[in-house]
Structures are given as structure tokens and as C-alpha cells.
Write an enzyme that holds these catalytic residues in place. Sequence first.
Site, PDB file in Angstrom:
ATOM      1  N   HIS A  15     -83.745 -26.973  51.540  1.00 34.50           N
ATOM      2  CA  HIS A  15     -83.639 -27.902  52.663  1.00 34.50           C
ATOM      3  C   HIS A  15     -84.547 -27.474  53.800  1.00 34.50           C
ATOM      4  CE1 HIS A  15     -80.203 -25.789  55.189  1.00 34.50           C
ATOM      5  NE2 HIS A  15     -81.205 -24.989  54.943  1.00 34.50           N
ATOM      6  N   CYS A  34     -84.550 -21.929  59.185  1.00 32.14           N
ATOM      7  CA  CYS A  34     -84.198 -23.178  58.488  1.00 32.14           C
ATOM      8  C   CYS A  34     -85.089 -24.341  58.910  1.00 32.14           C
ATOM      9  CB  CYS A  34     -82.723 -23.515  58.690  1.00 32.14           C
ATOM     10  SG  CYS A  34     -81.633 -22.504  57.646  1.00 32.14           S
ATOM     11  N   HIS A  40     -86.942 -24.192  52.183  1.00 37.41           N
ATOM     12  CA  HIS A  40     -86.473 -22.887  51.686  1.00 37.41           C
ATOM     13  C   HIS A  40     -85.139 -23.151  50.999  1.00 37.41           C
ATOM     14  CE1 HIS A  40     -84.393 -23.529  55.420  1.00 37.41           C
ATOM     15  NE2 HIS A  40     -83.405 -22.837  54.885  1.00 37.41           N
ATOM     16  N   HIS A  42     -81.105 -22.086  49.482  1.00 34.81           N
ATOM     17  CA  HIS A  42     -79.860 -21.329  49.640  1.00 34.81           C
ATOM     18  C   HIS A  42     -79.092 -21.381  48.323  1.00 34.81           C
ATOM     19  CE1 HIS A  42     -79.958 -20.803  54.009  1.00 34.81           C
ATOM     20  NE2 HIS A  42     -80.411 -22.048  54.098  1.00 34.81           N
ATOM     21  N   ASP A  80     -77.918 -29.632  42.538  1.00 33.15           N
ATOM     22  CA  ASP A  80     -78.460 -28.371  42.022  1.00 33.15           C
ATOM     23  C   ASP A  80     -79.964 -28.470  41.757  1.00 33.15           C
ATOM     24  OD1 ASP A  80     -78.200 -25.667  41.198  1.00 33.15           O
ATOM     25  OD2 ASP A  80     -78.207 -26.309  39.108  1.00 33.15           O
ATOM     26  N   HIS A  81     -80.697 -27.485  42.276  1.00 34.06           N
ATOM     27  CA  HIS A  81     -82.165 -27.426  42.131  1.00 34.06           C
ATOM     28  C   HIS A  81     -82.846 -28.666  42.704  1.00 34.06           C
ATOM     29  CE1 HIS A  81     -81.167 -23.970  39.730  1.00 34.06           C
ATOM     30  NE2 HIS A  81     -82.444 -23.624  39.736  1.00 34.06           N
ATOM     31  N   GLU A 125     -72.923 -21.330  52.835  1.00 29.82           N
ATOM     32  CA  GLU A 125     -74.388 -21.389  52.794  1.00 29.82           C
ATOM     33  C   GLU A 125     -74.956 -19.991  52.570  1.00 29.82           C
ATOM     34  OE1 GLU A 125     -77.265 -24.219  55.063  1.00 29.82           O
ATOM     35  OE2 GLU A 125     -76.863 -22.496  56.354  1.00 29.82           O
TER      36      GLU A 125
HETATM   37 NI    NI Z   1     -81.409 -22.980  55.625  1.00 35.22          NI
END
Ligand code: NI
Length: 135
Positions: A15, A34, A40, A42, A80-81, A125
Site C-alpha cells: 500500500h 508509508c 511497500h 506489510h 493477498d499479494h 499491520e
Molecule cells: Ni505501510
Amino acid sequence: MIVTVNRKAHFNAAHRLYNNEWSDDRNEYVFGKCANPHFHGHNYELIVSVTGEINPRTGFVMDMKLLKDLIKDKIEEEFDHKNLNIQVPEFKDLNPTVENMSVVIWNKLRSHIPKNLKLEITLYETPRNFVSYKG
Ligand code: NI
């Protein structure tokens, strides 16, 4: 007797947090790493909690197999992914913070869980940052 059953799940997602009305500097000041324009990832840990009466015929609050399949279909397959900002429609105009994600996940699951049961989402997160949402 009122009991809560919990199911853990996991997904990886990318995100970027930003407010497009702000400058890059302000976004970086508010959202830190972020705000990275290149996105990037998580490792999200999800706990779905369902609370209600034990059904005397089954001894279950809710069949955990059904809950597992529901989380897989509605959340893991969707998130996911994925790049949340680009690939998940709910975040097209909504910052994919862990707070907003917990609300989106709750909304995606609520209609699939019997009305007499309460639903709570806990979303990590990072190992130390997590939120919960009960609707
Ligand atoms: Ni982040």
C-alpha cells in the site's frame, strides 16, 4: 452461554498512504515510510471473532470450517499479494490505513455471518500495531 470463537488468518499486501490534497513533504511528515510513492508491503495478521450463544445441537457458536472458508474467499483471495490502492476497489478513494482496512474487512464479512452473532475484526499491520473494529 455466550462464547467468542476466533479464527486467525494472514495476508501480505502493498500500500501507500497519502492524501492527494497535500504536498509530498506533508504526506511524508504525516505518513512517514508509508507515504513512499513506490509502495511497500506489510504482513497483515487478521483475527476474526464471532460471539454468540452455543448452539445446543452442534455445540458450536459457528462452524469454524465455514468461518475459515469465508475468510479465505472474501478476504485472503481479495487482499493477498495485492496492491491495495490499485487492485482493491474499496481503497480507490480510501486511504488503506489499518483502521480503514478493519472497517472494509468487517463490511465484507458481516452479511455472510448469521445476524444473531456479533462480529469483531482485529487486524495487525505490524507485530506491535493493531486495531479492532466491532461495527
Ligand atoms: Ni505501510
